[in-house]
Design an enzyme around this catalytic site. Structure first.
Site, short mmCIF file in Angstrom:
data_model
loop_
_atom_site.label_atom_id
_atom_site.label_comp_id
_atom_site.label_asym_id
_atom_site.label_seq_id
_atom_site.Cartn_x
_atom_site.Cartn_y
_atom_site.Cartn_z
N GLY A 159 27.96 -26.34 -39.02
CA GLY A 159 27.74 -25.26 -39.53
C GLY A 159 26.79 -25.23 -40.83
O GLY A 159 26.27 -24.19 -41.08
N GLU B 159 -3.33 -22.65 -33.32
CA GLU B 159 -4.33 -23.60 -32.68
C GLU B 159 -3.99 -23.77 -31.11
O GLU B 159 -4.31 -24.80 -30.45
CB GLU B 159 -4.55 -25.11 -33.17
CG GLU B 159 -4.04 -25.08 -34.50
CD GLU B 159 -5.37 -25.03 -35.44
OE1 GLU B 159 -6.38 -25.61 -35.13
OE2 GLU B 159 -5.11 -24.08 -36.63
C1 LIG Z 1 1.82 -18.05 -38.88
C2 LIG Z 1 0.61 -17.87 -38.22
C3 LIG Z 1 -0.54 -18.27 -38.62
C4 LIG Z 1 -1.77 -18.28 -37.86
N1 LIG Z 1 -2.95 -18.67 -38.27
C5 LIG Z 1 -4.10 -18.27 -37.71
C6 LIG Z 1 -5.32 -18.65 -38.36
O1 LIG Z 1 -5.49 -18.95 -39.53
N2 LIG Z 1 -6.61 -18.29 -37.79
C7 LIG Z 1 -6.41 -17.63 -36.36
O2 LIG Z 1 -7.57 -17.21 -35.89
N3 LIG Z 1 -5.38 -17.24 -35.82
C8 LIG Z 1 -4.10 -17.79 -36.44
N4 LIG Z 1 -2.91 -17.54 -35.69
C9 LIG Z 1 -2.78 -16.95 -34.70
C10 LIG Z 1 -2.62 -17.94 -33.46
O3 LIG Z 1 -3.58 -18.71 -33.04
C11 LIG Z 1 -2.00 -17.17 -32.16
O4 LIG Z 1 -0.95 -16.57 -32.58
C12 LIG Z 1 -2.05 -17.80 -30.92
O5 LIG Z 1 -3.13 -18.31 -30.41
C13 LIG Z 1 -1.48 -17.04 -29.70
O6 LIG Z 1 -2.10 -15.98 -29.67
P1 LIG Z 1 -1.18 -14.52 -29.66
O7 LIG Z 1 -0.38 -14.53 -30.63
O8 LIG Z 1 -2.23 -13.45 -29.33
O9 LIG Z 1 -0.46 -14.74 -28.05
P2 LIG Z 1 -1.09 -14.42 -26.75
O10 LIG Z 1 -2.25 -14.89 -26.41
O11 LIG Z 1 -0.83 -13.01 -26.52
O12 LIG Z 1 0.16 -14.98 -25.73
C14 LIG Z 1 1.52 -14.52 -25.39
C15 LIG Z 1 2.26 -15.54 -24.58
O13 LIG Z 1 1.47 -15.42 -23.41
C16 LIG Z 1 1.12 -16.99 -22.89
N5 LIG Z 1 -0.16 -17.10 -22.37
C17 LIG Z 1 -1.21 -16.19 -22.84
N6 LIG Z 1 -2.12 -16.40 -21.79
C18 LIG Z 1 -1.69 -17.22 -20.75
C19 LIG Z 1 -2.26 -17.88 -19.54
N7 LIG Z 1 -3.38 -17.49 -19.13
N8 LIG Z 1 -1.26 -18.51 -18.91
C20 LIG Z 1 0.03 -18.75 -19.18
N9 LIG Z 1 0.65 -18.37 -20.50
C21 LIG Z 1 -0.35 -17.45 -21.08
C22 LIG Z 1 1.02 -17.53 -24.26
O14 LIG Z 1 1.06 -18.92 -24.08
C23 LIG Z 1 2.28 -16.88 -25.12
O15 LIG Z 1 3.64 -17.57 -24.69
C24 LIG Z 1 -1.54 -17.92 -36.59
C25 LIG Z 1 -0.48 -17.49 -35.88
C26 LIG Z 1 0.63 -17.47 -36.61
C27 LIG Z 1 1.81 -16.94 -35.87
#
Ligand SMILES: Cc1cc2nc3c(=O)[nH]c(=O)nc-3n(C[C@H](O)[C@H](O)[C@H](O)COP(=O)(O)OP(=O)(O)OC[C@H]3O[C@@H](n4cnc5c(N)ncnc54)[C@H](O)[C@@H]3O)c2cc1C
Length: 403
Positions: A360, A383
């Site tokens: 807890g 990334e």
């Molecule tokens: C706190 C934080 C800091 C960040 N900092 C940065 C930064 O400094 N610069 C920057 O550019 N970005 C940054 N990001 C963004 C981050 O890189 C993205 O959130 C990440 O790449 C996922 O993209 P999305 O959120 O659009 O998810 P989506 O691409 O919409 O994906 C949603 C889901 O679908 C899955 N998915 C997508 N395509 C496929 C596929 N072809 N096959 C199977 N599954 C798939 C994904 O794995 C995920 O589970 C940050 C994110 C967070 C939360």
């Protein structure tokens, strides 16, 4: 005949620098991280000390005022920082990617202009690929840069999730310079956009770049994640990464290259947070007693500790392998993907196991594991998600073993 040599995982220099960082973490970060986290406050005094220690210039060559160390040593430092608090490694991570981009692709003028100030941390860098409608599918970005009659490029579009989005002075931003290009990556360019650190509305030379209030997050607090709104921001052609002639249309390739080192960096963060979770679990399990003995004396708890330690060791080894291959100039895309996948999942699993061991109390904000539990999931996303890493690994495996 093979000659046996003692096992060495670090050189003497690497031992010295990681020990220095570990002491800094123990003294300055671990005692204060909860407070900054709970208040979601930028850890300014810690960042100032990191500047003094030279931690913003670890991989920047000495000729530009940095330490000139390799990716492997950098990854060791990141592991130590993340053992303290992953938000601290977040403050340096995008900066490290920016300096990598400049070193690998920048013109001599760009390197001379930015690297000395980056090495001291006087200016810090962010990098921006993601947009509100896309993160994984980078080629789907919508932001554009169009060349105006006076030779400047006008950038328009909205960026999302930019770590260090407010306090950075430089953003390496990926946009489309040829939105009709087929395949789309051929029409993408990386611009080095300058801004006023801390200004939510930029004016003067940087007019047309606004930073909305920071995004409220579950964890990874203290370091800000923001949107960036480019609305007619004018960027000189000389700020195309690599120069206009060599850099136009090369942004996707440049950014994907940088993500490879970025993945090693996130992997090191996974190892660091997992290591801290194990340390907390080892201490707590020897203090807490149930059924007349410390919970560490129950085999079920020992098995958890054993699995955690084993996974951490494996994640650390694969992370170091990917870093060493990159430093040796070998292709390491597959290994970087594996390291990122294994270490980020290990981070999450070990934190969850340590949380369970705390019973807890793990749910109480009085205990450090509560913060780790909110911080660890980020590593599964940034990334490139675990799904994307598996796609990279699968594709590279098939390329390397084509029949
Ligand atoms: C706190 C934080 C800091 C960040 N900092 C940065 C930064 O400094 N610069 C920057 O550019 N970005 C940054 N990001 C963004 C981050 O890189 C993205 O959130 C990440 O790449 C996922 O993209 P999305 O959120 O659009 O998810 P989506 O691409 O919409 O994906 C949603 C889901 O679908 C899955 N998915 C997508 N395509 C496929 C596929 N072809 N096959 C199977 N599954 C798939 C994904 O794995 C995920 O589970 C940050 C994110 C967070 C939360």
């Amino acid at each position: 005949m093979a000659v046996a040599v003692g096992y060495q995982d670090k050189t003497d220099d690497q031992k010295a620098i990681t020990e220095m960082v570990r002491q800094f973490v123990d003294k300055e970060i671990l005692p204060t991280a909860e407070e900054y986290d709970h208040e979601d406050k930028f850890p300014e005094p810690i960042v100032e000390q990191m500047k003094e220690l030279g931690l913003f210039g670890v991989t920047i060559p000495e000729e530009y005022g940095g330490m000139g160390l390799d990716l492997t040593t950098y990854a060791m430092i990141v592991e130590e920082l993340s053992r303290g608090w992953i938000s601290i490694s977040g403050v340096v991570n995008t900066h490290f990617i920016g300096s990598y981009l400049l070193l690998k692709f920048g013109t001599d003028e760009q390197k001379e202009k930015y690297l000395p100030k980056m090495a001291t941390g006087e200016i810090r860098a962010a990098f921006s690929l993601s947009e509100p409608e896309c993160g994984s599918d980078v080629q789907g970005i919508k932001s554009t840069a169009r060349k105006a009659d006076d030779g400047f490029y006008e950038i328009n579009g909205q960026k999302m999730w930019v770590t260090n989005g407010l306090l950075s002075g430089l953003v390496f931003v990926l946009v489309k310079t040829d939105p009709k290009a087929e395949p789309p990556y051929k029409g993408m360019t990386c611009f080095i956009t300058e801004k006023e650190p801390g200004a939510s509305e930029n004016t003067g030379d940087y007019e047309g770049l606004d930073i909305p209030p920071k995004i409220k997050k579950m964890g990874y607090k203290g370091v800000e994640s923001t949107e960036l709104v480019y609305d007619g921001y004018r960027c000189p052609a000389e700020n195309i990464l690599g120069g206009e002639e060599a850099g136009l249309g090369q942004g996707f390739r440049q950014m994907m290259d940088a993500l490879e080192v970025g993945r090693v960096n996130v992997a090191a963060r996974g190892v660091g947070i997992a290591q801290r979770a194990l340390e907390l679990a080892l201490v707590y399990s020897q203090q807490r007693r149930t059924f007349g003995k410390p919970i560490a004396a129950h085999q079920a708890i020992q098995f958890k500790l054993a699995d955690m330690a084993t996974k951490i060791e494996a994640a650390r080894l694969v992370t170091m392998k990917a870093a060493r291959m990159k430093d040796a100039g070998e292709r390491s895309d597959l290994e970087a993907g594996m390291a990122k996948l294994l270490a980020s999942e290990t981070g999450k699993e070990c934190v969850e196991e340590a949380f369970r061991i705390h019973g807890g109390y793990g749910y109480s904000k009085e205990y450090e594991i509560e913060r780790l539990y909110r911080d660890a999931p980020l590593l599964l996303i940034g990334e490139g998600t675990s799904e994307i890493q598996r796609m990279v690994i699968g594709k590279k495996l098939l390329e390397r073993h084509k029949i």
